[in-house]
Design an enzyme around this catalytic site. Structure first.
Site, PDB file in Angstrom:
ATOM      1  N   LYS A 178       0.872  -1.169   0.000  1.00  0.00           N
ATOM      2  CA  LYS A 178       0.000   0.000   0.000  1.00  0.00           C
ATOM      3  C   LYS A 178       0.908   1.217   0.000  1.00  0.00           C
ATOM      4  O   LYS A 178       1.421   1.648   1.036  1.00  0.00           O
ATOM      5  CB  LYS A 178      -0.875  -0.015   1.251  1.00  0.00           C
ATOM      6  CG  LYS A 178      -2.248   0.585   1.073  1.00  0.00           C
ATOM      7  CD  LYS A 178      -2.258   2.053   0.719  1.00  0.00           C
ATOM      8  CE  LYS A 178      -2.089   2.957   1.886  1.00  0.00           C
ATOM      9  NZ  LYS A 178      -1.849   4.382   1.524  1.00  0.00           N
TER      10      LYS A 178
ATOM     11  N   GLU B  10       9.195   1.327  11.118  1.00  0.00           N
ATOM     12  CA  GLU B  10      10.212   2.373  10.962  1.00  0.00           C
ATOM     13  C   GLU B  10       9.475   3.706  10.983  1.00  0.00           C
ATOM     14  O   GLU B  10       8.733   4.023  10.049  1.00  0.00           O
ATOM     15  CB  GLU B  10      10.971   2.171   9.648  1.00  0.00           C
ATOM     16  CG  GLU B  10      11.714   0.829   9.627  1.00  0.00           C
ATOM     17  CD  GLU B  10      12.469   0.549   8.332  1.00  0.00           C
ATOM     18  OE1 GLU B  10      13.255  -0.416   8.326  1.00  0.00           O
ATOM     19  OE2 GLU B  10      12.291   1.277   7.335  1.00  0.00           O
TER      20      GLU B  10
ATOM     21  N   GLU C 260       8.884  16.266  15.537  1.00  0.00           N
ATOM     22  CA  GLU C 260       9.394  16.066  14.178  1.00  0.00           C
ATOM     23  C   GLU C 260       8.644  17.035  13.247  1.00  0.00           C
ATOM     24  O   GLU C 260       7.420  16.982  13.135  1.00  0.00           O
ATOM     25  CB  GLU C 260       9.138  14.625  13.723  1.00  0.00           C
ATOM     26  CG  GLU C 260       9.691  14.376  12.319  1.00  0.00           C
ATOM     27  CD  GLU C 260       9.273  13.014  11.741  1.00  0.00           C
ATOM     28  OE1 GLU C 260       8.063  12.728  11.721  1.00  0.00           O
ATOM     29  OE2 GLU C 260      10.155  12.265  11.313  1.00  0.00           O
TER      30      GLU C 260
ATOM     31  N   CYS D  33      13.410  10.676   6.999  1.00  0.00           N
ATOM     32  CA  CYS D  33      13.248  10.416   8.429  1.00  0.00           C
ATOM     33  C   CYS D  33      14.547  10.635   9.187  1.00  0.00           C
ATOM     34  O   CYS D  33      14.544  10.882  10.380  1.00  0.00           O
ATOM     35  CB  CYS D  33      12.757   8.994   8.630  1.00  0.00           C
ATOM     36  SG  CYS D  33      13.895   7.781   7.941  1.00  0.00           S
TER      37      CYS D  33
HETATM   38  P1  NAD Z   1       1.868   8.395   7.481  1.00  0.00           P
HETATM   39  O1  NAD Z   1       2.061   7.680   8.750  1.00  0.00           O
HETATM   40  O2  NAD Z   1       0.837   9.453   7.392  1.00  0.00           O
HETATM   41  O3  NAD Z   1       1.521   7.361   6.309  1.00  0.00           O
HETATM   42  C1  NAD Z   1       2.328   6.248   6.031  1.00  0.00           C
HETATM   43  C2  NAD Z   1       1.500   5.221   5.292  1.00  0.00           C
HETATM   44  O4  NAD Z   1       0.506   4.721   6.175  1.00  0.00           O
HETATM   45  C3  NAD Z   1       0.741   5.775   4.082  1.00  0.00           C
HETATM   46  O5  NAD Z   1       0.746   4.802   3.061  1.00  0.00           O
HETATM   47  C4  NAD Z   1      -0.653   5.962   4.630  1.00  0.00           C
HETATM   48  O6  NAD Z   1      -1.675   5.933   3.654  1.00  0.00           O
HETATM   49  C5  NAD Z   1      -0.760   4.771   5.562  1.00  0.00           C
HETATM   50  N1  NAD Z   1      -1.771   4.920   6.615  1.00  0.00           N
HETATM   51  C6  NAD Z   1      -2.198   6.054   7.207  1.00  0.00           C
HETATM   52  N2  NAD Z   1      -3.152   5.764   8.141  1.00  0.00           N
HETATM   53  C7  NAD Z   1      -3.310   4.412   8.127  1.00  0.00           C
HETATM   54  C8  NAD Z   1      -4.152   3.511   8.845  1.00  0.00           C
HETATM   55  N3  NAD Z   1      -5.020   3.941   9.756  1.00  0.00           N
HETATM   56  N4  NAD Z   1      -4.053   2.195   8.573  1.00  0.00           N
HETATM   57  C9  NAD Z   1      -3.165   1.733   7.654  1.00  0.00           C
HETATM   58  N5  NAD Z   1      -2.371   2.555   6.925  1.00  0.00           N
HETATM   59  C10 NAD Z   1      -2.426   3.877   7.166  1.00  0.00           C
HETATM   60  O7  NAD Z   1       3.306   8.946   7.095  1.00  0.00           O
HETATM   61  P2  NAD Z   1       3.698   9.904   5.889  1.00  0.00           P
HETATM   62  O8  NAD Z   1       3.201  11.275   6.202  1.00  0.00           O
HETATM   63  O9  NAD Z   1       3.301   9.250   4.619  1.00  0.00           O
HETATM   64  O10 NAD Z   1       5.315   9.868   5.954  1.00  0.00           O
HETATM   65  C11 NAD Z   1       6.082  10.727   6.743  1.00  0.00           C
HETATM   66  C12 NAD Z   1       6.462  10.064   8.044  1.00  0.00           C
HETATM   67  O11 NAD Z   1       7.140   8.849   7.782  1.00  0.00           O
HETATM   68  C13 NAD Z   1       7.421  10.887   8.875  1.00  0.00           C
HETATM   69  O12 NAD Z   1       7.019  10.832  10.218  1.00  0.00           O
HETATM   70  C14 NAD Z   1       8.759  10.177   8.718  1.00  0.00           C
HETATM   71  O13 NAD Z   1       9.668  10.331   9.767  1.00  0.00           O
HETATM   72  C15 NAD Z   1       8.305   8.762   8.600  1.00  0.00           C
HETATM   73  N6  NAD Z   1       9.333   7.948   7.938  1.00  0.00           N
HETATM   74  C16 NAD Z   1      10.090   7.095   8.701  1.00  0.00           C
HETATM   75  C17 NAD Z   1      11.107   6.332   8.105  1.00  0.00           C
HETATM   76  C18 NAD Z   1      11.995   5.394   8.890  1.00  0.00           C
HETATM   77  O14 NAD Z   1      12.706   4.610   8.265  1.00  0.00           O
HETATM   78  N7  NAD Z   1      12.011   5.444  10.195  1.00  0.00           N
HETATM   79  C19 NAD Z   1      11.320   6.450   6.743  1.00  0.00           C
HETATM   80  C20 NAD Z   1      10.534   7.332   6.005  1.00  0.00           C
HETATM   81  C21 NAD Z   1       9.535   8.085   6.622  1.00  0.00           C
HETATM   82  O1  6OD Z   2      18.191   3.723   3.690  1.00  0.00           O
HETATM   83  C1  6OD Z   2      17.263   3.007   4.064  1.00  0.00           C
HETATM   84  O2  6OD Z   2      17.295   1.771   3.962  1.00  0.00           O
HETATM   85  C2  6OD Z   2      16.069   3.625   4.653  1.00  0.00           C
HETATM   86  N1  6OD Z   2      15.137   2.776   5.119  1.00  0.00           N
HETATM   87  C3  6OD Z   2      15.962   4.968   4.691  1.00  0.00           C
HETATM   88  C4  6OD Z   2      14.887   5.655   5.283  1.00  0.00           C
HETATM   89  C5  6OD Z   2      14.784   6.987   5.117  1.00  0.00           C
HETATM   90  C6  6OD Z   2      13.716   7.715   5.698  1.00  0.00           C
HETATM   91  O3  6OD Z   2      13.105   8.605   5.155  1.00  0.00           O
END
Ligand code: NAD
Ligand code: 6OD
Length: 494
Positions: free
Chosen positions: A186, A262, A398, A296
């Site tokens: 998804k 993550e 964040e 992130c």
């Molecule tokens: P989000 O949590 O809003 O959405 C992530 C995904 O979850 C999307 O596909 C969304 O449609 C889905 N989703 C939302 N609500 C849901 C529910 N109730 N049930 C199932 N799926 C659901 O995040 P975003 O705004 O798309 O991305 C930004 C965030 O992601 C930031 O907080 C960032 O730090 C984090 N992020 C973390 C990492 C990591 O590796 N730690 C990497 C990239 C992004």
């Molecule tokens: O480098 C990666 O494998 C990874 N998961 C990066 C995540 C970045 C976050 O936005």
């Protein structure tokens, strides 16, 4: 007439059971180009019935010909997929740029390049993995051979965000397939295209029908919720915000399925007075402003030893002014827009909060004026603050934008305490020419990834993930092998 390609008729399609699914007119939503605010196309939202079909297809495929593919077959498939992405490289780049507005150079050098690397790396990791066995010797003289065989987890739900869409998707899909699982993915509603294009590539590479499925849509009340609450999934790997992650975790907990999460970060950089100033400033520029701060791992807190505080602040401001905001397709653009107007509104609230907290905005702090063609985009100025306190919200929450607050420190102990004073625990960086101190401080960081004199330098064999509010579990190398398989231990009395 059946749909044969990912983007037929300007619609991004779902992919279920080896075919792109036909949309009905009520189930389309808009895909907006964040650089211009224009409609880039439409997307077929998967209703609960289509998600159910996707999960059933994945379940059927688990028991089909895919189950007899050997590790060599699967790793060869991964390598063919990497080759096909390489051949269609610019198509993937164009789709990623259209969905995210990120500079074409970033899409090429980071997003699509890493997708290829993800497939190749996990082909290597899984191809080389052995099975451990050991001899048991009991006091009564009995002896036994123990060994664990690793089986695929099953049907894996893969839910990913919009910031690095293809990179983060393939980071999970590649090891999942290498380990023999089937997946239902998804992608974010903001960035559906490359997941759909990947379906074409995997089909061309010879992946059996039903092994890779894509369902598009939103989170709650849409495809995300239908997928993560579906009783037919065997595990969930999720990348996204902490708030959504903790909600999804609760929905999965009822059925006790393995999860890998993550989540967000509030990452610190610690700069010592002995650091190579130019190299550090270049590193900080990358870590604060890459992908318009929407990684992130991006640094949003910078702690600088007092003797070089002004030099670092001035140097960061100068580097922020050198960034080029503009047409994502231009080779000279360094910085794209934020993903959406809604996300920009969120970032702008932190601009207000910083002002209210008495911060000085050294550079940025507003919405830039752009050429008319880009005026409808969600542009924001790269921003540096000083004068914030450690407890002010821009230093705690964040923001996920091109922003950082800079605070001075005096001693190593103080720097470590400041960096660790957060509920998040994803990444950090330490900048010093004293490598002994570099090791010491990096080890003291309460994070999953601790860099010294660099940032976001990746070896895909290393464990990746966060602690605290930044997530649960690790992926990468052996950690991915562990998440995407379930061991059955066999004990044979000798
Ligand atoms: P989000 O949590 O809003 O959405 C992530 C995904 O979850 C999307 O596909 C969304 O449609 C889905 N989703 C939302 N609500 C849901 C529910 N109730 N049930 C199932 N799926 C659901 O995040 P975003 O705004 O798309 O991305 C930004 C965030 O992601 C930031 O907080 C960032 O730090 C984090 N992020 C973390 C990492 C990591 O590796 N730690 C990497 C990239 C992004
Ligand atoms: O480098 C990666 O494998 C990874 N998961 C990066 C995540 C970045 C976050 O936005």
């Amino acid at each position: 007439m059946s749909v044969t390609t990912a983007f037929a008729d300007g619609i991004v399609h779902n992919f279920v059971g080896g075919e792109f699914a036909e949309p009905d007119s009520r189930s389309l939503f808009d895909n907006i180009n964040p650089a211009t605010g224009d409609l880039a196309g439409r997307v077929h939202e998967a209703g609960a019935a289509l998600v159910d079909r996707a999960v059933r297809s994945a379940r059927d495929a688990l028991a089909g010909p895919w189950s007899s593919w050997t590790v060599n077959d699967r790793t060869a498939l991964l390598r063919r997929a990497a080759d096909r992405i390489q051949e269609r490289f610019e198509e993937f780049v164009a789709a990623e740029v259209r969905d995210t507005g990120k500079p074409v150079t970033h899409a090429r050098d980071v997003d699509v390049a890493r997708a290829i690397a993800n497939f190749r790396a996990f082909a290597d990791v899984v191809g080389a993995a052995g099975q451990a066995s050991f001899l048991t010797e009991l006091p009564d003289g009995r002896r036994a051979l123990n060994y664990a065989i690793r089986k695929p987890l099953g049907v894996v739900a893969v839910v990913v965000p919009w910031n690095l869409p293809l990179l983060l998707l393939t980071w999970k899909v590649a090891p999942a397939l290498a380990c023999g699982n089937t997946v239902v993915v998804k992608p974010s509603e903001e960035t559906p295209s490359t997941a759909a294009l990947l379906a074409e590539v995997l089909r061309e590479a010879g992946l059996p029908a039903g092994v890779y499925n894509v369902v598009h849509g939103f989170g709650g009340g849409s495809a995300g919720e239908s997928l993560t609450t579906h009783p037919g999934i065997d595990g969930v790997t999720f990348t996204g915000s902490t708030a959504t992650g903790s909600h999804v975790m609760r929905t999965v907990a009822g059925r006790v399925r393995p999860v890998s999460f993550e989540l967000g970060g509030k990452n610190a950089a610690v700069v010592f007075a002995d650091a190579d100033l130019d190299a550090t400033l270049d590193g900080l520029r990358r870590s604060i402003f890459s992908n318009t701060g929407q990684v992130c791992l991006c640094t949003e807190r910078v702690y600088v030893q007092r003797p070089i505080f002004d030099d670092v602040v001035d140097g960061l401001a100068a580097r922020a002014r050198e960034l080029t905001l503009g047409d994502p397709l231009s080779e000279t653009t360094t910085t794209g827009p934020l993903i959406s107007r809604a996300h920009r509104d969120k970032v702008l609230t932190y601009f207000s909060l910083a002002r209210e907290a008495g911060a000085t905005t050294v550079v940025g702090g507003g919405v830039p004026s752009m050429a008319p063609a880009l005026d409808g985009g969600s542009w924001i100025e790269p921003t540096i603050w000083v004068g914030l306190g450690q407890q002010d919200r821009p230093m705690r929450d964040e923001v996920f934008g091109p922003v950082a607050g800079v605070i001075p420190f005096d001693s190593e102990e103080e720097a470590i305490a400041l960096a660790n004073d957060t509920e998040y625990g994803l990444a950090s960086s330490v900048w010093t020419s004293d490598l002994t101190r570099g090791h010491r401080v990096a080890q003291a960081m309460r994070v999953g990834m601790s860099w010294v004199n660099t940032w976001f330098l990746r070896d895909l064999r290393s464990p990746f993930g966060g602690m605290g509010l930044s997530g649960i579990g690790r992926e990468g190398g052996e950690a991915s092998l562990h998440f995407y398989t379930e061991p059955t231990n066999v004990c044979v009395q000798l």
